[in-house]
Design an enzyme around this catalytic site. Structure first.
Site, PDB file in Angstrom:
ATOM      1  N   THR A 246     -47.241  17.907 -39.960  1.00  0.00           N
ATOM      2  CA  THR A 246     -46.366  18.980 -39.457  1.00  0.00           C
ATOM      3  C   THR A 246     -47.081  20.318 -39.359  1.00  0.00           C
ATOM      4  O   THR A 246     -46.818  21.109 -38.451  1.00  0.00           O
ATOM      5  CB  THR A 246     -45.131  19.091 -40.380  1.00  0.00           C
ATOM      6  OG1 THR A 246     -44.386  17.882 -40.264  1.00  0.00           O
ATOM      7  CG2 THR A 246     -44.238  20.249 -40.018  1.00  0.00           C
TER       8      THR A 246
ATOM      9  N   ASP B  27     -45.573  13.506 -45.655  1.00  0.00           N
ATOM     10  CA  ASP B  27     -44.883  12.246 -45.972  1.00  0.00           C
ATOM     11  C   ASP B  27     -45.692  11.350 -46.906  1.00  0.00           C
ATOM     12  O   ASP B  27     -45.120  10.582 -47.691  1.00  0.00           O
ATOM     13  CB  ASP B  27     -44.572  11.454 -44.688  1.00  0.00           C
ATOM     14  CG  ASP B  27     -43.506  12.124 -43.826  1.00  0.00           C
ATOM     15  OD1 ASP B  27     -42.920  13.120 -44.269  1.00  0.00           O
ATOM     16  OD2 ASP B  27     -43.274  11.634 -42.711  1.00  0.00           O
TER      17      ASP B  27
HETATM   18  N1  ASP Z   1     -43.734  13.523 -40.751  1.00  0.00           N
HETATM   19  C1  ASP Z   1     -44.671  14.576 -41.080  1.00  0.00           C
HETATM   20  C2  ASP Z   1     -45.977  13.949 -41.528  1.00  0.00           C
HETATM   21  O1  ASP Z   1     -46.053  13.479 -42.627  1.00  0.00           O
HETATM   22  C3  ASP Z   1     -44.098  15.423 -42.138  1.00  0.00           C
HETATM   23  C4  ASP Z   1     -44.940  16.555 -42.594  1.00  0.00           C
HETATM   24  O2  ASP Z   1     -46.093  16.720 -42.279  1.00  0.00           O
HETATM   25  O3  ASP Z   1     -44.395  17.374 -43.352  1.00  0.00           O
HETATM   26  O4  ASP Z   1     -46.906  13.940 -40.751  1.00  0.00           O
END
Ligand code: ASP
Length: 326
Positions: free
Chosen positions: A13, A89
């Site tokens: 993210t 994640d």
């Molecule tokens: N879904 C994202 C990932 O793990 C969540 C994040 O980065 O906070 O890449």
């Protein structure tokens, strides 16, 4: 002379921006992340690399072994510390894997962000700067791999993602964070001893199945695991490490074929070893050949078992390695 800092971005993210198709996806690389935080250039000589631009659910164990090898090479070439940027994640898995794989005293700090790069109040820049400050601080040396978000400094073996949305998502429920970034420096309130490093030479972890005990489960999944080619299995038992009485012989049969580790599905706390005497409780399961995971969560126990299985299937050796997490 400024310290040398390697910043390795894998995506997540923190690198994501909106697309025309809808939703945010990974786009930025390490150089762009570094450019967005001018204070980094004052802190260290930065080497920025972007080996991957993926969401962290798509990271593989082989990717993390490649990261560990890159870190080892950088440290051998004189880099003083490293920041690994990735999606949140899977941070609790990546960080523990790097902790087990990368030897040496140089700090490895994993960070990410809960809000996208162009979201109001994006937490990525502050997290990246805080992680860099921890990675170059002399007092961080010898602590292994750390996770820094929201100014908290967590030890890899304890940290867990504990909320789907909040910038304060990362907790170490068993112990608390070991430090905080205050006025630009990490303040440590506890120091942890490193566990033996298992190294990258033997390659990625062997495949290990992770199962969870649930009320009313008919044990079909547990029974199927041995024929699926896994080298080992972890069962997250209920409470202090318990399953339905009918599941105990199924797990015993599995443990006769592959090493099986007993963890807990509870958010935190060690599995027991000598309290409950009923069928399916921890005394019964350990007697049937399961190895207790200590305080390691199922996710982390799966990684340790996978790394151990590269070199041994000996239950006593595996039990001894897990015993250092009690
Ligand atoms: N879904 C994202 C990932 O793990 C969540 C994040 O980065 O906070 O890449």
């Amino acid at each position: 002379m400024k310290p040398r800092l390697l910043i390795l971005s894998l995506g997540g993210t923190i690198t994501m921006v909106p697309t025309e198709a809808g939703g945010i996806t990974p786009k930025l690389g390490a150089a762009e992340l570094v450019a967005s935080v001018p204070a980094l250039a004052e802190l260290a000589e930065i080497e920025a690399e972007s080996p991957l631009r993926v969401a962290s659910p798509s990271l593989t164990l082989a990717d993390l072994v490649a990261v560990a090898q890159r870190l080892e090479a950088a440290f051998a070439a004189g880099v003083d510390g490293a920041v690994v940027v990735q999606g949140t994640d899977t941070i609790e898995e990546s960080a523990f894997l790097l902790d087990l794989l990368v030897a040496g005293d140089q700090p490895v700090v994993v960070t990410g962000a809960m809000r996208g790069a162009d979201a109001p109040g994006a937490d990525g820049p502050a997290n990246l700067l805080a992680a860099a400050r921890v990675a170059v601080a002399p007092e961080s040396r010898g602590l292994g791999t750390l996770v820094v978000l929201n100014y908290d400094v967590h030890a890899a073996r304890f940290v867990q993602k504990s909320h789907t949305a909040l910038p304060s998502a990362f907790l170490s429920p068993l112990t608390g964070s070991i430090g905080t970034v205050i006025e630009g420096r990490p303040c440590y309130y506890a120091r942890i001893e490193r566990q033996p490093c298992l190294g990258t030479a033997a390659g990625p972890p062997e495949p290990v199945a992770l199962l969870r005990a649930t009320m009313g489960d008919d044990t079909r999944l547990m029974a199927a695991v041995a024929d699926l080619g896994y080298a080992g299995a972890v069962i997250e038992g209920m409470g202090a490490g318990h399953v339905h009485a009918d599941a105990a012989p199924v797990l015993e049969a599995l443990a006769e074929r592959i090493p099986v580790v007993l963890a807990s599905r509870v958010m935190t706390g060690p599995v027991f070893t000598k309290t409950y005497g009923y069928p399916g409780a921890e005394i019964d399961l350990i007697g049937r050949g399961l190895v207790p995971s200590g305080y390691l969560s199922g996710l982390k126990a799966r990684l340790l078992l996978g790394l151990l299985l590269r070199q041994t299937r000996d239950r006593a050796v595996i039990a001894e390695a897990f015993a250092s997490y009690r």
